[in-house]
Design a protein around this motif. Structure first.
Motif, PDB file in Angstrom:
ATOM      1  N   TYR A  74       0.828  -1.196   0.000  1.00  0.00           N
ATOM      2  CA  TYR A  74       0.000   0.000   0.000  1.00  0.00           C
ATOM      3  C   TYR A  74       0.869   1.255   0.000  1.00  0.00           C
ATOM      4  O   TYR A  74       1.905   1.305   0.656  1.00  0.00           O
ATOM      5  CB  TYR A  74      -0.925   0.018   1.223  1.00  0.00           C
ATOM      6  N   PHE A  82       1.759   5.202  -2.435  1.00  0.00           N
ATOM      7  CA  PHE A  82       1.718   5.886  -3.720  1.00  0.00           C
ATOM      8  C   PHE A  82       3.097   5.890  -4.345  1.00  0.00           C
ATOM      9  O   PHE A  82       4.114   6.033  -3.663  1.00  0.00           O
ATOM     10  CB  PHE A  82       1.236   7.333  -3.545  1.00  0.00           C
ATOM     11  N   THR A  83       3.081   5.783  -5.627  1.00  0.00           N
ATOM     12  CA  THR A  83       4.343   5.896  -6.344  1.00  0.00           C
ATOM     13  C   THR A  83       4.690   7.370  -6.497  1.00  0.00           C
ATOM     14  O   THR A  83       3.838   8.246  -6.325  1.00  0.00           O
ATOM     15  CB  THR A  83       4.243   5.250  -7.735  1.00  0.00           C
ATOM     16  N   ILE A 113       5.292   8.987  -9.181  1.00  0.00           N
ATOM     17  CA  ILE A 113       4.535   9.552 -10.297  1.00  0.00           C
ATOM     18  C   ILE A 113       3.131   9.931  -9.853  1.00  0.00           C
ATOM     19  O   ILE A 113       2.606  10.995 -10.216  1.00  0.00           O
ATOM     20  CB  ILE A 113       4.473   8.562 -11.461  1.00  0.00           C
ATOM     21  N   GLU A 114       2.525   9.096  -9.029  1.00  0.00           N
ATOM     22  CA  GLU A 114       1.162   9.387  -8.546  1.00  0.00           C
ATOM     23  C   GLU A 114       1.169  10.632  -7.653  1.00  0.00           C
ATOM     24  O   GLU A 114       0.271  11.479  -7.753  1.00  0.00           O
ATOM     25  CB  GLU A 114       0.630   8.186  -7.777  1.00  0.00           C
ATOM     26  N   VAL A 115       2.166  10.722  -6.790  1.00  0.00           N
ATOM     27  CA  VAL A 115       2.259  11.892  -5.903  1.00  0.00           C
ATOM     28  C   VAL A 115       2.447  13.162  -6.709  1.00  0.00           C
ATOM     29  O   VAL A 115       1.792  14.184  -6.466  1.00  0.00           O
ATOM     30  CB  VAL A 115       3.417  11.721  -4.903  1.00  0.00           C
ATOM     31  N   THR A 123       1.617  13.675  -9.801  1.00  0.00           N
ATOM     32  CA  THR A 123       0.393  13.942 -10.555  1.00  0.00           C
ATOM     33  C   THR A 123      -0.633  14.664  -9.693  1.00  0.00           C
ATOM     34  O   THR A 123      -1.263  15.640 -10.121  1.00  0.00           O
ATOM     35  CB  THR A 123      -0.211  12.629 -11.088  1.00  0.00           C
ATOM     36  N   VAL A 124      -0.800  14.182  -8.446  1.00  0.00           N
ATOM     37  CA  VAL A 124      -1.753  14.811  -7.525  1.00  0.00           C
ATOM     38  C   VAL A 124      -1.323  16.245  -7.210  1.00  0.00           C
ATOM     39  O   VAL A 124      -2.148  17.170  -7.204  1.00  0.00           O
ATOM     40  CB  VAL A 124      -1.860  13.994  -6.222  1.00  0.00           C
TER      41      VAL A 124
END
Length: 223
Positions: free
Chosen positions: A4, A6-7, A9-11, A13-14
């Protein structure tokens, strides 16, 4: 076994999406403030105009610029000081009946000020706005009242006037400077000598910081 979290890239992006939302929200909020300030300016000037018309009905003249009667001192005619009696008695120099030359408090409780360019300077003993180093020229963006009389050196009847302001939204700006009656050429030339720049939609960029005023309200001709 599931992991569980975040990668990177996800962070990122957000964070990028949040940044866009903050930028959009800030822009919308800033534009809302500009619209509200312009609405207040237009309302203020119309209230002043209505009070000036009431003054004219009673006195058969509009208020006379005090600068006319104080050795023609070349200073910006800020409405706050021209239409509301100031505490320095000498600013009434030469006025036959000073109490009848002002809107406040008889016709208005007090004169409104621009919501952004407030009257930060006080008048000195010579009834001039004090200069401040590093600041815009005295009167920049503040509401201006300019009475127009055919003979500045006497208590001549004032049959016309200009109210001026500096608006922030292009759609509210005056399309052009009002047509100048040749009888008032001296008055207009003195206005231009203050270092102020008067702009409109047909004269360059009226939103440029170098434009002191870009909205003009003129009364109907009572001459």
């Amino acid at each position: 076994m599931k992991k569980y979290g975040f990668t990177l890239i996800e962070v990122l992006t957000v964070m990028f999406i949040i940044g866009i939302l903050v930028t959009i929200t800030s822009y919308v909020f800033a534009k809302s403030l500009e619209r509200n300030r312009d609405t207040q300016r237009l309302s203020d000037l119309n209230n002043i105009k209505n009070s000036l018309e009431q003054f004219y009905l009673v006195n058969k003249t509009y208020p006379y610029n005090t600068a006319y009667k104080a050795s023609l001192i070349p200073r910006p005619w800020v409405a706050k000081y021209e239409l509301e009696r100031y505490k320095i008695a000498t600013c009434d120099s030469g006025l036959a009946d000073p109490g009848k030359n002002y809107l406040a408090p008889t016709y208005m409780t007090t004169l409104p000020e621009d919501p952004l360019y407030t009257v930060a300077r006080s008048l000195n003993a010579n009834c001039q706005l004090e200069a401040m180093a590093g600041q815009p020229v005295a009167g920049y963006g503040q509401y201006l009242y300019t009475s127009l009389a055919t003979n500045e050196a006497t208590s001549n009847k004032v049959g016309q006037y200009y109210l001026m302001a500096r608006l922030e939204r292009q759609l509210n700006i005056s399309d052009s400077f009002p047509t100048i009656d040749p009888r008032y050429a001296l008055t207009i030339s003195r206005i231009n000598s203050w270092g102020q720049t008067y702009c409109s939609n047909d004269s360059g960029n009226p939103l440029d910081s170098g434009c002191s005023y870009n909205y003009y309200l003129k009364n109907s001709n009572n001459d």
